[in-house]
Design a protein around this motif. Structure first.
Motif, PDB file in Angstrom:
ATOM      1  N   LEU A 219       8.771   5.203   8.479  1.00 17.27           N
ATOM      2  CA  LEU A 219       8.643   3.788   8.837  1.00 17.27           C
ATOM      3  C   LEU A 219       7.187   3.340   8.780  1.00 17.27           C
ATOM      4  O   LEU A 219       6.879   2.255   8.265  1.00 17.27           O
ATOM      5  CB  LEU A 219       9.215   3.557  10.238  1.00 17.27           C
ATOM      6  CG  LEU A 219       9.312   2.096  10.702  1.00 17.27           C
ATOM      7  CD1 LEU A 219      10.244   1.307   9.789  1.00 17.27           C
ATOM      8  CD2 LEU A 219       9.806   2.037  12.146  1.00 17.27           C
ATOM      9  N   PHE A 220       6.287   4.183   9.263  1.00 12.15           N
ATOM     10  CA  PHE A 220       4.862   3.841   9.226  1.00 12.15           C
ATOM     11  C   PHE A 220       4.360   3.761   7.789  1.00 12.15           C
ATOM     12  O   PHE A 220       3.598   2.860   7.432  1.00 12.15           O
ATOM     13  CB  PHE A 220       4.055   4.885  10.002  1.00 12.15           C
ATOM     14  CG  PHE A 220       2.568   4.688   9.916  1.00 12.15           C
ATOM     15  CD1 PHE A 220       1.925   3.748  10.709  1.00 12.15           C
ATOM     16  CD2 PHE A 220       1.815   5.443   9.013  1.00 12.15           C
ATOM     17  CE1 PHE A 220       0.548   3.566  10.608  1.00 12.15           C
ATOM     18  CE2 PHE A 220       0.442   5.267   8.917  1.00 12.15           C
ATOM     19  CZ  PHE A 220      -0.191   4.319   9.724  1.00 12.15           C
ATOM     20  N   ASP A 221       4.792   4.704   6.958  1.00  6.53           N
ATOM     21  CA  ASP A 221       4.359   4.706   5.561  1.00  6.53           C
ATOM     22  C   ASP A 221       4.819   3.436   4.839  1.00  6.53           C
ATOM     23  O   ASP A 221       4.058   2.822   4.082  1.00  6.53           O
ATOM     24  CB  ASP A 221       4.902   5.931   4.839  1.00  6.53           C
ATOM     25  CG  ASP A 221       4.176   7.208   5.259  1.00  6.53           C
ATOM     26  OD1 ASP A 221       3.229   7.105   6.057  1.00  6.53           O
ATOM     27  OD2 ASP A 221       4.556   8.296   4.789  1.00  6.53           O
TER      28      ASP A 221
ATOM     29  N   PHE B 150      -8.311   9.721   1.263  1.00  5.85           N
ATOM     30  CA  PHE B 150      -8.317  10.013   2.694  1.00  5.85           C
ATOM     31  C   PHE B 150      -7.047  10.697   3.184  1.00  5.85           C
ATOM     32  O   PHE B 150      -6.995  11.164   4.319  1.00  5.85           O
ATOM     33  CB  PHE B 150      -8.546   8.721   3.494  1.00  5.85           C
ATOM     34  CG  PHE B 150      -9.896   8.107   3.279  1.00  5.85           C
ATOM     35  CD1 PHE B 150     -11.048   8.728   3.737  1.00  5.85           C
ATOM     36  CD2 PHE B 150     -10.028   6.913   2.590  1.00  5.85           C
ATOM     37  CE1 PHE B 150     -12.296   8.177   3.532  1.00  5.85           C
ATOM     38  CE2 PHE B 150     -11.277   6.347   2.376  1.00  5.85           C
ATOM     39  CZ  PHE B 150     -12.417   6.975   2.847  1.00  5.85           C
ATOM     40  N   GLY B 151      -6.021  10.740   2.355  1.00  2.64           N
ATOM     41  CA  GLY B 151      -4.799  11.450   2.722  1.00  2.64           C
ATOM     42  C   GLY B 151      -4.034  10.838   3.872  1.00  2.64           C
ATOM     43  O   GLY B 151      -3.352  11.559   4.621  1.00  2.64           O
ATOM     44  N   LEU B 152      -4.100   9.519   4.046  1.00  2.00           N
ATOM     45  CA  LEU B 152      -3.374   8.878   5.148  1.00  2.00           C
ATOM     46  C   LEU B 152      -1.877   8.897   4.905  1.00  2.00           C
ATOM     47  O   LEU B 152      -1.089   9.126   5.828  1.00  2.00           O
ATOM     48  CB  LEU B 152      -3.871   7.436   5.330  1.00  2.00           C
ATOM     49  CG  LEU B 152      -5.342   7.264   5.723  1.00  2.00           C
ATOM     50  CD1 LEU B 152      -5.696   5.784   5.834  1.00  2.00           C
ATOM     51  CD2 LEU B 152      -5.623   7.982   7.043  1.00  2.00           C
ATOM     52  N   ILE B 153      -1.470   8.645   3.682  1.00  2.00           N
ATOM     53  CA  ILE B 153      -0.039   8.632   3.366  1.00  2.00           C
ATOM     54  C   ILE B 153       0.189   9.265   2.000  1.00  2.00           C
ATOM     55  O   ILE B 153      -0.709   9.312   1.158  1.00  2.00           O
ATOM     56  CB  ILE B 153       0.554   7.202   3.355  1.00  2.00           C
ATOM     57  CG1 ILE B 153      -0.175   6.334   2.315  1.00  2.00           C
ATOM     58  CG2 ILE B 153       0.497   6.565   4.731  1.00  2.00           C
ATOM     59  CD1 ILE B 153       0.462   4.968   2.114  1.00  2.00           C
ATOM     60  N   ASN B 154       1.407   9.750   1.810  1.00  2.00           N
ATOM     61  CA  ASN B 154       1.883  10.193   0.495  1.00  2.00           C
ATOM     62  C   ASN B 154       3.330   9.743   0.395  1.00  2.00           C
ATOM     63  O   ASN B 154       4.251  10.456   0.805  1.00  2.00           O
ATOM     64  CB  ASN B 154       1.778  11.702   0.337  1.00  2.00           C
ATOM     65  CG  ASN B 154       2.074  12.149  -1.096  1.00  2.00           C
ATOM     66  OD1 ASN B 154       2.942  11.593  -1.767  1.00  2.00           O
ATOM     67  ND2 ASN B 154       1.346  13.142  -1.568  1.00  2.00           N
TER      68      ASN B 154
ATOM     69  N   MET C  79       2.382   2.394  -3.769  1.00  2.00           N
ATOM     70  CA  MET C  79       3.119   3.656  -3.631  1.00  2.00           C
ATOM     71  C   MET C  79       2.756   4.636  -4.739  1.00  2.00           C
ATOM     72  O   MET C  79       2.540   5.826  -4.489  1.00  2.00           O
ATOM     73  CB  MET C  79       4.630   3.382  -3.657  1.00  2.00           C
ATOM     74  CG  MET C  79       5.182   2.788  -2.368  1.00  2.00           C
ATOM     75  SD  MET C  79       6.927   2.321  -2.544  1.00  2.00           S
ATOM     76  CE  MET C  79       7.656   3.873  -3.019  1.00  2.00           C
ATOM     77  N   LEU C  80       2.689   4.135  -5.967  1.00  2.00           N
ATOM     78  CA  LEU C  80       2.403   5.019  -7.094  1.00  2.00           C
ATOM     79  C   LEU C  80       0.988   5.585  -7.023  1.00  2.00           C
ATOM     80  O   LEU C  80       0.772   6.779  -7.246  1.00  2.00           O
ATOM     81  CB  LEU C  80       2.597   4.262  -8.409  1.00  2.00           C
ATOM     82  CG  LEU C  80       4.052   3.976  -8.810  1.00  2.00           C
ATOM     83  CD1 LEU C  80       4.100   3.038  -9.996  1.00  2.00           C
ATOM     84  CD2 LEU C  80       4.793   5.267  -9.133  1.00  2.00           C
ATOM     85  N   THR C  81       0.011   4.743  -6.729  1.00  2.00           N
ATOM     86  CA  THR C  81      -1.370   5.228  -6.686  1.00  2.00           C
ATOM     87  C   THR C  81      -1.614   6.101  -5.464  1.00  2.00           C
ATOM     88  O   THR C  81      -2.382   7.070  -5.528  1.00  2.00           O
ATOM     89  CB  THR C  81      -2.358   4.048  -6.676  1.00  2.00           C
ATOM     90  OG1 THR C  81      -2.001   3.129  -5.624  1.00  2.00           O
ATOM     91  CG2 THR C  81      -2.331   3.312  -7.998  1.00  2.00           C
ATOM     92  N   ALA C  82      -0.958   5.773  -4.349  1.00  2.00           N
ATOM     93  CA  ALA C  82      -1.130   6.581  -3.148  1.00  2.00           C
ATOM     94  C   ALA C  82      -0.472   7.945  -3.281  1.00  2.00           C
ATOM     95  O   ALA C  82      -0.835   8.893  -2.574  1.00  2.00           O
ATOM     96  CB  ALA C  82      -0.563   5.853  -1.926  1.00  2.00           C
ATOM     97  N   SER C  83       0.499   8.070  -4.180  1.00  4.34           N
ATOM     98  CA  SER C  83       1.199   9.341  -4.374  1.00  4.34           C
ATOM     99  C   SER C  83       0.545  10.224  -5.429  1.00  4.34           C
ATOM    100  O   SER C  83       1.040  11.315  -5.703  1.00  4.34           O
ATOM    101  CB  SER C  83       2.661   9.067  -4.779  1.00  4.34           C
ATOM    102  OG  SER C  83       3.336   8.332  -3.783  1.00  4.34           O
ATOM    103  N   LEU C  84      -0.544   9.746  -6.023  1.00  4.69           N
ATOM    104  CA  LEU C  84      -1.208  10.549  -7.051  1.00  4.69           C
ATOM    105  C   LEU C  84      -1.754  11.843  -6.465  1.00  4.69           C
ATOM    106  O   LEU C  84      -2.359  11.853  -5.395  1.00  4.69           O
ATOM    107  CB  LEU C  84      -2.353   9.756  -7.681  1.00  4.69           C
ATOM    108  CG  LEU C  84      -1.998   8.675  -8.702  1.00  4.69           C
ATOM    109  CD1 LEU C  84      -3.256   7.953  -9.150  1.00  4.69           C
ATOM    110  CD2 LEU C  84      -1.271   9.271  -9.893  1.00  4.69           C
ATOM    111  N   ASP C  85      -1.541  12.899  -7.196  1.00  9.02           N
ATOM    112  CA  ASP C  85      -2.148  14.179  -6.835  1.00  9.02           C
ATOM    113  C   ASP C  85      -3.643  14.105  -7.137  1.00  9.02           C
ATOM    114  O   ASP C  85      -4.040  13.644  -8.210  1.00  9.02           O
ATOM    115  CB  ASP C  85      -1.498  15.293  -7.659  1.00  9.02           C
ATOM    116  CG  ASP C  85      -1.893  16.674  -7.165  1.00  9.02           C
ATOM    117  OD1 ASP C  85      -3.084  16.874  -6.874  1.00  9.02           O
ATOM    118  OD2 ASP C  85      -1.005  17.537  -7.079  1.00  9.02           O
TER     119      ASP C  85
END
Length: 644
Positions: free
Chosen positions: A6-8, A45-49, A283-289
């Motif tokens: 929910l936070f993500d 910063f690794g806040l969300i994935n 979502m796509l950019t935040a999920s980048l490895d």
């Protein structure tokens, strides 16, 4: 930070909307802001994935978003909009797209090191130049109508078909590799034809339902939303990847059905699409490895991006436009400007998952490759289009076109006076009836909401340097000025004075500059028009100075604008004192009494008759003004003491 789906979701939507606002506020490409924001909260910063937290939901969410984005884009494919330049557009979206596909695929294989299969799929996808990124660039550069129109409609037409070309390439490659038989390939094409028919019938169903009034207003947007998703899923269940074709066909059919209720779905298109585009991109950019992010700086990827910018795009434009009436300067500009946008990144993420599932390991590079191309094209083209267009003399910065918002009798009269000066003018209102005066005078008009995001899909605003908000809703006028301030600048935005009634004490909204001197509301202007006031043009000469004009003019007259000797326009405001020189002309809204006096003075000078009945003059003047005639006797001031 918080291990919560929910936070993500909340953070993704919040960042997406905040990025859109920052991009609007500071005149930046929204895709760049969203990309940086997604990278900061994700890999940096690794806040969300989102991909990890959403799990199996991540793929369907991306898929649904792509379907809606493609439907939204194809809903703007009205063939009437490309009349007059259909030949270069047709060449670019067919021959040019094919050349870009083949050349891009070769570059992806030989330069980026992708396998032939993945290279041809991604080459098909990268023919797109999305309207979500091209339109802000066109506003920024203020191009001349033809190159601006070609770039805009190339983006709209090609945008949905990039993904479809990638789908067909994928199926064809599977056939070449003997992964599917000829029967399966033919079945795929049959399923694709069925998807087109399904989208076509869905458009007929929903369009006719809207026209007949079978669906109430409050249900139109949600029902359309459901029908789009149903069409996509139903086609995709019959044959994978044909759902995109179905929703594209649905959008194109609705765009060309001449639906009078098509405007009713604008809230659906704008609110839902903007929300999804913003959220999905983050979502796509935040999920980048982070490893993939570092891979962007791989020399092979950088070399591929350079080839796409400096070889593939110019080559496809120059070859495809042979035999058209485009000149060298236009070809140079169009051959350089090709920003990739949100559709390219979202669809590439979609295909990366499919290709990985089918055993194509090099598909891991697709997201990094796409992100590198998107970011490079948006930044380079965004910061260079204005400079290059000026150097090629393809800008309209010296024109004084005026867009007037609000259909009233005064607005139509003002628009006609501006048209008579030789400047472009357009009157916009949401009501057909409100534009009746404009149509009767032959003034260009458009029915629609200027605050609609889709307005620039239908009309080209680049020729209009000024925007006058003159509707009868003061807050709406202020919102118009606030919305267009990043594009036009406050110096070119004006609104009529606030109408303060007995039940309204004050307004605190800050919009554009207040129009005219002295300031006056649109209600008062309309009252004066009905009382017989007319717009008079007075030439300033060496013998008849501007100071003399101000001294002799009617105290009740309203100074509207100055027509400079070079044909440009400057509007009067209460806070800025304009100065007119010899050769300039002042246009003002003058009372009938003053005009009648001028008529009488002229007639007396011509006939030597001082006994002309005042009532007769008033009657003749009223007849002339009711017909919209402004070239009345006595319009030109006395310059040397002798009046003709």
């Amino acid at each position: 930070m918080f291990d919560s789906l929910l936070f993500d979701l909340m953070l993704v939507i919040l960042i997406g909307m905040l990025s859109q606002w920052i991009a609007w506020k500071y005149r930046m490409p929204a895709i760049v802001v969203m990309a940086l924001a997604g990278l900061l909260v994700g890999p940096v910063f690794g806040l969300i994935n989102p991909q990890e937290s959403m799990g199996d939901l991540f793929g369907p969410i991306i898929t649904f978003a792509v379907a809606i984005i493609l439907f939204e884009g194809s809903l703007n494919l009205d063939v009437r909009e490309i009349k007059g330049f259909s030949k270069p557009v047709g060449r670019i979206v067919t021959i040019g797209a094919f050349i870009a596909w083949i050349a891009g695929s070769l570059a992806a294989h030989y330069l980026a090191g992708l396998s032939w299969e993945v290279a041809f799929i991604i080459g098909g996808l990268f023919i797109v130049t999305g309207p979500t990124v091209i339109l802000p660039l066109l506003r920024q550069a203020r191009l001349k109508p033809r190159p601006a129109a070609i770039l805009k409609w190339e983006g709209i037409v090609v945008d949905p078909f990039g993904a479809l070309l990638a789908v067909f390439a994928f199926e064809f490659i599977k056939f070449i590799n003997a992964e599917v038989t000829l029967k399966s390939l033919l079945l795929f094409f049959a399923a694709s034809a069925f998807a087109v028919l399904l989208g076509w019938f869905a458009a007929l169903f929903i369009g006719n339902s809207f026209e007949r009034g079978s669906i109430p207003e409050f249900l139109k947007a949600p029902i359309l939303f459901v029908v789009v998703l149903f069409t996509f899923v139903f086609a995709d269940e019959i044959m994978h990847e044909t759902g995109l074709l179905a929703v594209t066909a649905m959008g194109m059919k609705m765009a060309n059905m001449r639906l009078t209720t098509l405007a009713d779905v604008r809230h659906f298109k704008e609110n839902i699409s903007v929300l999804l585009i913003s959220g999905i991109f983050v979502m796509l950019t935040a999920s980048l490895d982070p490893k993939i992010l570092i891979e962007i700086f791989n020399p092979a990827i950088m070399l591929y991006v350079a080839a796409m910018l400096f070889v593939v795009r110019p080559l496809s434009i120059w070859i495809s436009t042979i035999g058209t009436d485009l000149n060298v300067r236009e070809k140079l500009l169009i051959g350089w400007i090709a920003p990739r946008g949100i559709v390219a990144l979202t669809v590439s993420g979609y295909f990366a998952g499919i290709l990985l599932e089918n055993g194509y390991k090099d598909a891991e590079l697709l997201t990094a490759l796409t992100f590198a191309l998107v970011l490079s094209t948006v930044v380079l083209h965004g910061f260079s289009i204005g400079f290059i267009a000026k150097k090629l003399n393809l800008t309209t910065t010296d024109e004084s076109g005026v867009a007037i918002i609000g259909g009233t009798r005064f607005a139509a009269e003002l628009a006609q006076s501006i048209k008579d000066t030789g400047n472009e003018v357009l009157l916009i209102d949401q009501s057909w009836a409100a534009l009746a005066d404009a149509r009767r005078r032959g003034v260009d008009s458009y029915i629609g909401d200027i605050l609609s995001e889709q307005i620039e899909y239908h009309i080209d605003l680049t020729p209009y340097r000024y925007m006058l908000a003159m509707t009868k809703t003061d807050l709406y006028n202020a919102h118009i000025c606030a919305d267009f301030e990043p594009d036009l600048g406050r110096d070119h935005l004006f609104q009529t004075a606030f109408h303060v009634g007995k039940d309204v004490e004050a307004f605190t909204v800050v919009g554009g500059q207040t129009l005219f001197s002295p300031s006056i509301s649109i209600y008062s202007l309309e009252e004066r028009m009905h009382a017989g006031h007319v717009i008079r043009k007075t030439l300033i000469t060496k013998q008849y100075s501007y100071t003399q004009y101000l001294r002799e003019r009617d105290d009740k007259s309203i100074l509207l604008y100055l027509l400079r000797a070079d044909g440009s326009i400057e509007f009067f405001t209460p806070n800025v004192e304009l100065q007119a020189n010899a050769g300039d002309a002042v246009l003002a809204l003058s009372s009938p009494a003053k005009t009648i006096e001028r008529v009488k003075e002229r007639l007396e000078g011509e006939n030597g008759d001082s006994d002309i009945p005042y009532e007769k003059l008033e009657e003749l003047f009223t007849e002339d003004s009711s017909e919209g005639k402004r070239d009345i006797p006595g319009e030109a001031p006395k310059s040397n003491g002798n009046s003709k």
